[in-house]
Design a protein around this motif. Structure first.
Motif, short mmCIF file in Angstrom:
data_model
loop_
_atom_site.label_atom_id
_atom_site.label_comp_id
_atom_site.label_asym_id
_atom_site.label_seq_id
_atom_site.Cartn_x
_atom_site.Cartn_y
_atom_site.Cartn_z
N ARG A 107 11.22 114.86 -8.45
CA ARG A 107 12.17 115.87 -8.64
C ARG A 107 12.58 116.07 -7.46
N ARG A 108 11.99 115.71 -6.30
CA ARG A 108 12.47 115.98 -5.00
C ARG A 108 13.09 114.83 -4.08
N THR A 109 13.20 113.71 -4.93
CA THR A 109 13.93 112.50 -4.32
C THR A 109 15.45 112.75 -4.32
N ASP A 110 15.97 111.78 -3.22
CA ASP A 110 17.39 111.94 -2.99
C ASP A 110 18.04 111.15 -4.38
N LEU A 111 19.12 111.49 -4.93
CA LEU A 111 19.86 110.83 -5.88
C LEU A 111 21.05 110.55 -5.57
N ILE A 112 21.90 109.15 -5.65
CA ILE A 112 22.97 109.07 -5.36
C ILE A 112 24.06 108.89 -6.51
N LEU A 113 25.09 109.65 -6.80
CA LEU A 113 26.10 109.86 -7.85
C LEU A 113 27.11 108.81 -7.54
N SER A 114 27.75 108.13 -8.72
CA SER A 114 29.00 107.52 -8.58
C SER A 114 29.51 107.71 -9.90
N GLY A 115 30.76 106.82 -10.02
CA GLY A 115 31.40 107.07 -11.24
C GLY A 115 31.88 108.37 -11.82
N THR A 116 31.87 108.39 -13.14
CA THR A 116 32.00 109.84 -13.98
C THR A 116 31.06 110.76 -13.67
N PRO A 117 29.89 110.49 -13.48
CA PRO A 117 28.89 111.72 -12.93
C PRO A 117 29.27 112.20 -11.55
N ASP A 118 29.76 111.62 -10.75
CA ASP A 118 30.15 112.00 -9.39
C ASP A 118 31.44 112.71 -9.58
N GLN A 119 32.42 112.15 -10.22
CA GLN A 119 33.61 112.99 -10.38
C GLN A 119 33.31 114.25 -11.38
N TRP A 120 32.53 114.24 -12.01
CA TRP A 120 32.20 115.54 -12.87
C TRP A 120 31.50 116.67 -11.93
N ALA A 121 30.40 116.06 -11.16
CA ALA A 121 29.99 117.08 -10.29
C ALA A 121 30.82 117.61 -9.21
N ARG A 122 31.79 116.76 -8.68
CA ARG A 122 32.49 117.22 -7.73
C ARG A 122 33.48 118.44 -8.20
N LEU A 123 33.96 118.49 -9.48
CA LEU A 123 34.58 119.36 -10.17
C LEU A 123 33.83 120.67 -10.67
N ARG A 124 32.60 120.45 -11.26
CA ARG A 124 31.60 121.49 -11.64
C ARG A 124 30.32 121.65 -10.92
N GLY A 125 29.86 120.96 -9.93
CA GLY A 125 28.78 120.98 -9.34
C GLY A 125 27.52 120.38 -10.06
N PRO A 126 26.36 120.32 -9.59
CA PRO A 126 26.26 120.50 -8.14
C PRO A 126 26.95 119.55 -7.38
N LYS A 127 27.18 119.83 -5.99
CA LYS A 127 27.94 118.77 -5.11
C LYS A 127 27.03 117.79 -4.92
N PRO A 128 27.53 116.34 -5.06
CA PRO A 128 26.91 115.18 -4.97
C PRO A 128 26.25 115.08 -3.64
N GLU A 129 26.67 115.66 -2.63
CA GLU A 129 26.10 115.61 -1.31
C GLU A 129 24.89 116.27 -1.33
N GLU A 130 24.70 117.39 -2.13
CA GLU A 130 23.45 118.19 -2.10
C GLU A 130 22.43 117.37 -2.99
N MET A 131 22.93 116.80 -3.83
CA MET A 131 21.88 115.95 -4.73
C MET A 131 21.49 114.57 -3.60
N MET A 150 22.60 116.86 -17.70
CA MET A 150 21.58 117.41 -16.69
C MET A 150 22.01 117.94 -15.66
N LEU A 151 23.22 117.52 -14.99
CA LEU A 151 24.03 118.03 -14.05
C LEU A 151 24.44 119.43 -14.47
N GLU A 152 24.80 119.62 -15.70
CA GLU A 152 25.17 120.82 -16.07
C GLU A 152 23.84 122.08 -16.25
N ALA A 153 22.72 121.48 -16.35
CA ALA A 153 21.64 122.26 -16.69
C ALA A 153 21.20 122.53 -15.26
#
Length: 353
Positions: free
Chosen positions: A321-345, A241-244
């Motif tokens: 779908r407008r709520t803030d989401l905090i990523l950690s672990g593998t999803p956080d690492q994946w998002a930092r490499l491929r987006g979306p930026k965890p800070e934006e989520m 879903m991050l990829e989507a």
């Protein structure tokens, strides 16, 4: 084929884990101490390209093709009819080859005459097979599953996937019903989404890693040359879903794979899915507690999803779908490499109007 269907169910139960962890645990909502909302104002209906469902989750495709699995489908269909949620058939390939197996799938419509039912075929089949599968169930829509990982590990599996994309394109343009292209538990990537959308596919179920693992199941059916090292293959539902994210306005996304409870379902919806497919826990409940036990569980999910939305201060899925989401672990690492930026989520509520 009949024996394999029963083996799949037996091995599913053998490998089913009630308390397994997955990437949904690496997604957190930000607690809202002042929801300023009444439960009576919360509505979790979901709007889809083909209509509106009163509940944003459904019983995803699982089984059929033997007398034992016919009874399972009967139980699942009874629960779908009693609760008013949609249901998808398991792969109908066996019945397309052997008409004697039609009833193991038709029971879905016989027990659930007014419900929303997806037929189900694999991408190796063409548009004529798609039409036959739909007719078999008087279906309202079609799932076309992508299971290359399963086929490679399956002892008797296919090894030629060269026709899949062309078949999907023809099906997407020839079937006048909702067509969902779904994985079988190994997730999808941006490149896959782009190719599916370019082929005319409008609804995509990412069906990620984290729940039932068909590499594990098929591996146990092998006598030799096992693929134990592939058991962690694929992308999770969260990562898919991050990829989507770049494509949420170009296609409708469903999320399935590893959904264990209403909180997981809401996380998938918050990540942009329009509906959540549930398989493992629903099948396990049907096998252990029958259709009545599954009906009770589904009704609990409906109630609890609304109550968690109340806790978040969300009256609708659009607000979720407008709520803030905090990523950690593998999803956080994946998002930092491929987006979306965890800070934006984590701060998207400040930017999304």
């Amino acid at each position: 084929m009949e024996s394999r269907k029963d083996q799949h169910v037996r091995l599913f139960e053998k490998t089913y884990q009630t308390h397994q962890t997955n990437d949904f645990d690496s997604v957190r909502f930000v607690h809202n101490s002042l929801p300023e909302l009444s439960l009576s104002k919360v509505d979790s209906l979901t709007t889809l390209p083909f209509g509106t469902w009163s509940s944003p989750f459904f019983i995803n495709g699982m089984t059929g093709g033997s007398e034992k699995t016919k009874k399972i489908n009967e139980s699942l269909a009874h629960a779908a009819a009693a609760t008013g949620i949609a249901i998808a058939s398991g792969s109908q390939k066996a019945a397309l080859k052997d008409p004697a197996l039609h009833d193991t799938f038709r029971v879905l419509r016989q027990v659930n005459p007014n419900g929303f039912i997806f037929a189900n075929i694999g991408a190796e089949l063409d548009e004529e097979a798609a039409k036959q599968a739909i007719d078999m169930l008087d279906a309202n829509g079609l799932q076309v599953h992508l299971n290359a990982s399963q086929e490679v590990v399956m002892p008797e599996g296919d090894r030629d996937f060269s026709s899949w994309l062309k078949n999907l394109e023809r099906i997407a343009h020839s079937i006048d019903l909702p067509v969902v292209v779904k994985e079988v538990g190994f997730g999808m990537s941006r490149a896959t989404f782009r190719r599916l959308i370019d082929a005319g596919v409008q609804i995509i179920d990412v069906a990620g890693k984290g729940g039932t693992n068909f590499i594990t199941i098929e591996n146990q059916r092998r006598d030799r040359a096992r693929f134990d090292y592939l058991q962690d293959w694929g992308q999770s539902t969260v990562i898919s879903m991050l990829e989507a994210q770049p494509y949420l306005d170009q296609a409708t996304f469903f999320a399935s794979g590893g959904v264990r409870h209403p909180l997981d379902a809401l996380k998938g919806l918050a990540l942009g899915a329009r509906a959540i497919g549930v398989s493992g826990i629903f099948l396990h409940t049907a096998l252990s507690s029958g259709s009545e036990g599954l009906i009770t569980l589904i009704e609990e999910w409906k109630q609890q999803m609304n109550e968690i939305m109340l806790l978040l201060g969300c009256a609708s899925l659009d607000e979720l779908r407008r709520t803030d989401l905090i990523l950690s672990g593998t999803p956080d690492q994946w998002a930092r490499l491929r987006g979306p930026k965890p800070e934006e989520m984590a701060t998207r509520s400040q930017r999304i109007s």
